[in-house]
Design a protein around this motif. Structure first.
Motif, PDB file in Angstrom:
ATOM      1  N   PHE A 114       0.816  -1.223   0.000  1.00 35.24           N
ATOM      2  CA  PHE A 114       0.000   0.000   0.000  1.00 35.24           C
ATOM      3  C   PHE A 114       0.850   1.274   0.000  1.00 35.24           C
ATOM      4  N   VAL A 115       2.074   1.176   0.497  1.00 37.60           N
ATOM      5  CA  VAL A 115       2.959   2.354   0.413  1.00 37.60           C
ATOM      6  C   VAL A 115       3.271   2.607  -1.062  1.00 37.60           C
ATOM      7  N   LYS A 116       3.483   1.546  -1.802  1.00 34.72           N
ATOM      8  CA  LYS A 116       3.762   1.705  -3.231  1.00 34.72           C
ATOM      9  C   LYS A 116       2.516   2.209  -3.985  1.00 34.72           C
ATOM     10  N   VAL A 117       1.377   1.578  -3.735  1.00 31.27           N
ATOM     11  CA  VAL A 117       0.179   1.905  -4.518  1.00 31.27           C
ATOM     12  C   VAL A 117      -0.421   3.247  -4.068  1.00 31.27           C
ATOM     13  N   ILE A 118      -0.641   3.389  -2.762  1.00 28.31           N
ATOM     14  CA  ILE A 118      -1.342   4.596  -2.294  1.00 28.31           C
ATOM     15  C   ILE A 118      -0.355   5.736  -2.056  1.00 28.31           C
ATOM     16  N   GLY A 119       0.852   5.396  -1.630  1.00 32.35           N
ATOM     17  CA  GLY A 119       1.840   6.444  -1.369  1.00 32.35           C
ATOM     18  C   GLY A 119       2.499   6.958  -2.644  1.00 32.35           C
ATOM     19  N   ARG A 120       2.945   6.039  -3.484  1.00 36.05           N
ATOM     20  CA  ARG A 120       3.712   6.438  -4.681  1.00 36.05           C
ATOM     21  C   ARG A 120       2.871   6.445  -5.954  1.00 36.05           C
ATOM     22  N   PRO A 123       0.437   1.526 -10.094  1.00 37.53           N
ATOM     23  CA  PRO A 123      -0.777   0.757 -10.375  1.00 37.53           C
ATOM     24  C   PRO A 123      -0.625  -0.614  -9.717  1.00 37.53           C
ATOM     25  N   THR A 124      -1.709  -1.218  -9.261  1.00 36.11           N
ATOM     26  CA  THR A 124      -1.576  -2.554  -8.669  1.00 36.11           C
ATOM     27  C   THR A 124      -0.995  -3.483  -9.739  1.00 36.11           C
ATOM     28  N   PRO A 125      -0.240  -4.517  -9.339  1.00 37.33           N
ATOM     29  CA  PRO A 125       0.559  -5.279 -10.312  1.00 37.33           C
ATOM     30  C   PRO A 125      -0.251  -5.965 -11.415  1.00 37.33           C
ATOM     31  N   THR A 126       0.375  -6.026 -12.568  1.00 35.33           N
ATOM     32  CA  THR A 126      -0.210  -6.745 -13.706  1.00 35.33           C
ATOM     33  C   THR A 126       0.855  -7.710 -14.216  1.00 35.33           C
ATOM     34  N   ASN A 127       0.476  -8.504 -15.178  1.00 34.44           N
ATOM     35  CA  ASN A 127       1.439  -9.426 -15.776  1.00 34.44           C
ATOM     36  C   ASN A 127       2.607  -8.684 -16.397  1.00 34.44           C
ATOM     37  N   ILE A 128       2.323  -7.505 -16.977  1.00 32.35           N
ATOM     38  CA  ILE A 128       3.378  -6.748 -17.654  1.00 32.35           C
ATOM     39  C   ILE A 128       4.184  -5.926 -16.642  1.00 32.35           C
ATOM     40  N   PHE A 129       3.526  -5.392 -15.635  1.00 29.27           N
ATOM     41  CA  PHE A 129       4.228  -4.582 -14.643  1.00 29.27           C
ATOM     42  C   PHE A 129       4.075  -5.256 -13.270  1.00 29.27           C
ATOM     43  N   TYR A 290      -7.726   8.917 -13.401  1.00 27.06           N
ATOM     44  CA  TYR A 290      -6.928   8.944 -12.170  1.00 27.06           C
ATOM     45  C   TYR A 290      -5.470   8.544 -12.404  1.00 27.06           C
ATOM     46  N   ARG A 291      -5.008   8.704 -13.656  1.00 33.09           N
ATOM     47  CA  ARG A 291      -3.597   8.421 -13.944  1.00 33.09           C
ATOM     48  C   ARG A 291      -2.951   9.651 -14.565  1.00 33.09           C
ATOM     49  N   CYS A 292      -1.723   9.951 -14.141  1.00 33.27           N
ATOM     50  CA  CYS A 292      -0.979  11.053 -14.757  1.00 33.27           C
ATOM     51  C   CYS A 292      -0.682  10.664 -16.204  1.00 33.27           C
ATOM     52  N   ASN A 293      -0.600  11.655 -17.102  1.00 30.90           N
ATOM     53  CA  ASN A 293      -0.268  11.291 -18.485  1.00 30.90           C
ATOM     54  C   ASN A 293       1.225  11.437 -18.762  1.00 30.90           C
ATOM     55  N   GLY A 301       3.137   8.937 -21.338  1.00 32.27           N
ATOM     56  CA  GLY A 301       2.580   7.592 -21.179  1.00 32.27           C
ATOM     57  C   GLY A 301       1.797   7.536 -19.892  1.00 32.27           C
ATOM     58  N   LEU A 302       1.126   6.410 -19.669  1.00 32.14           N
ATOM     59  CA  LEU A 302       0.322   6.278 -18.462  1.00 32.14           C
ATOM     60  C   LEU A 302       1.238   6.315 -17.234  1.00 32.14           C
ATOM     61  N   GLY A 303       1.096   7.349 -16.435  1.00 33.78           N
ATOM     62  CA  GLY A 303       1.986   7.554 -15.286  1.00 33.78           C
ATOM     63  C   GLY A 303       1.369   7.070 -13.989  1.00 33.78           C
ATOM     64  N   PRO A 304       1.866   7.588 -12.859  1.00 35.92           N
ATOM     65  CA  PRO A 304       1.358   7.143 -11.551  1.00 35.92           C
ATOM     66  C   PRO A 304      -0.126   7.454 -11.369  1.00 35.92           C
ATOM     67  N   ILE A 305      -0.725   6.787 -10.424  1.00 38.62           N
ATOM     68  CA  ILE A 305      -2.101   7.125 -10.036  1.00 38.62           C
ATOM     69  C   ILE A 305      -2.036   8.526  -9.411  1.00 38.62           C
TER      70      ILE A 305
END
Ligand code: SF4
Length: 362
Positions: A114-120, A123-129, A290-293, A301-305
């Motif tokens: 949650f520090v990574k997702v909500i703090g930084r 995006p929650t993990p995917t197969n690619i990321f 809700y994503r930075c461009n 590109g699709l940036g942080p939330i």
């Protein structure tokens, strides 16, 4: 394979062979031993055989450390089972006079889910990321093991789990398949159950009385409702959680978390709100609103939330925490999240699509 009480027959010869190899390897040198324990069937069977092997020795010249990694987002039903088992194992091994130590590893604060997702804003993990496996599971264990100049890491890996894994085992194995060289070269991986089939593993769990602390019936019930397990050590190149389900309740690498759905169907209703949150966040993370461009490195590109998006996720998480009556985020994580939000607010290089200062306040 599901656990079936009446359809197993013991293969004592196979277990005895593994026990003999464990004793032989243990006596061979002074290299410290670490056993990666996930709470799942394979690492439990391995631990059983190690405990039996040690109990057949008369003297001990080195300690064995059993490591469980609590990512902080483990399925709470499994975590409860593992913590109880760990406590019980500690007492049992002390009673038996065995030199086995039990350690719970946790990820660094900045690496927590949650520090990574909500703090930084990851995006929650995917197969690619899939940023999570190393940060949450591999590194905390590796850090402990790497503090020793050399180590033997015992893992419940088995041949036949996948063709990819078999190829990697053959490539990295020494003459005996029980021992493989780890990626770091200084450590070796020891897999005493490498020739066990799934059926053999359940048989090992069921037909060996030591240690009593591993509740095979309970484990069988959990497997009936769940599935496979996440890795505890990067033993071979390319291995990751993939569709492992003995893992994080927040996992969005797979499209549908069938194991949690099954557990809910089978009576673990406390997981319902968590499951809903996981499904919700898997969609929310892809919402371009809700994503930075722009990425953090300045590339388009699709940036942080965005900060607003992160705030929405936190509110939702706290709501789920209260509805499910389960602690889902630690106080120190909340503090760090607020610090990271402020860092982004103060950072001139952090750019959102629309100015956030008016819509966002901490
Ligand atoms: S279970 Fe999923 S979220 Fe957890 S470490 Fe493995 S891939 Fe990542």
């Amino acid at each position: 394979m599901k656990f079936c009480n009446n359809c197993l027959t013991p293969d004592l010869a196979k277990d005895q062979n593994s026990i003999n190899i464990i004793k032989q390897e243990y006596l061979k040198d002074d290299c410290p031993w670490f056993l990666g324990y996930s709470g799942g069937k394979d690492s439990s069977a391995l631990l059983k055989l190690v405990i039996i092997a040690l109990s057949e020795l008369n003297s001990f010249h080195k300690e064995i450390t059993v490591i469980y990694c609590d990512t902080g987002v483990e399925n709470p039903v499994i975590t409860k089972y593992v913590y109880q088992t760990f406590e019980s194992l500690k007492a049992e091994c002390t009673g038996l006079g065995l030199p086995i130590k039990y350690i719970i590893a946790i990820p660094k604060l900045d690496d927590r889910f949650f520090v990574k997702v909500i703090g930084r804003g990851y995006p929650t993990p995917t197969n690619i990321f899939r940023w999570c496996t190393d940060k949450l599971r591999i590194n905390p264990v590796k850090q402990i093991i790497d503090s020793y100049p050399k180590a033997t890491v015992l893992l419940g890996i088995r041949k036949g789990e996948s063709e990819q894994r078999d190829r990697a085992i053959s490539k990295h194995s020494k003459t005996e398949y029980y021992l493989t060289q780890s990626g770091s070269k200084k450590n070796q991986i020891f897999s005493p159950i490498i020739y066990h089939s799934i059926k053999d593993v359940w048989s090992t769990l069921k037909f060996n009385s030591l240690p009593k602390s591993i509740d095979t019936q309970k484990l069988g019930e959990l497997y009936k409702d769940a599935g496979s397990e996440c890795p505890v050590y990067r033993e071979l190149p390319g291995k990751s959680c993939r569709s492992s389900r003995f893992g994080c309740w927040t996992c969005t690498v797979v499209r549908k978390d069938k194991s949690i759905s099954k557990m809910i169907e089978n009576g673990y209703s406390q997981l319902t709100h968590l499951h809903e949150f996981r499904n919700w966040v898997a969609e929310f993370r892809d919402n371009p609103k809700y994503r930075c461009n722009q990425r953090r490195n300045g590339q388009k590109g699709l940036g942080p939330i965005t900060l607003e998006g992160r705030k929405i996720i936190l509110e939702k998480l706290l709501e789920v925490e209260s509805k499910s009556n389960t602690v889902l985020i630690q106080k120190e994580e909340l503090v760090r999240i607020k610090e990271l939000w402020q860092k982004d607010i103060d950072n001139p290089n952090y750019i959102e699509n629309t100015p956030f200062n008016n819509v966002f306040s901490t």
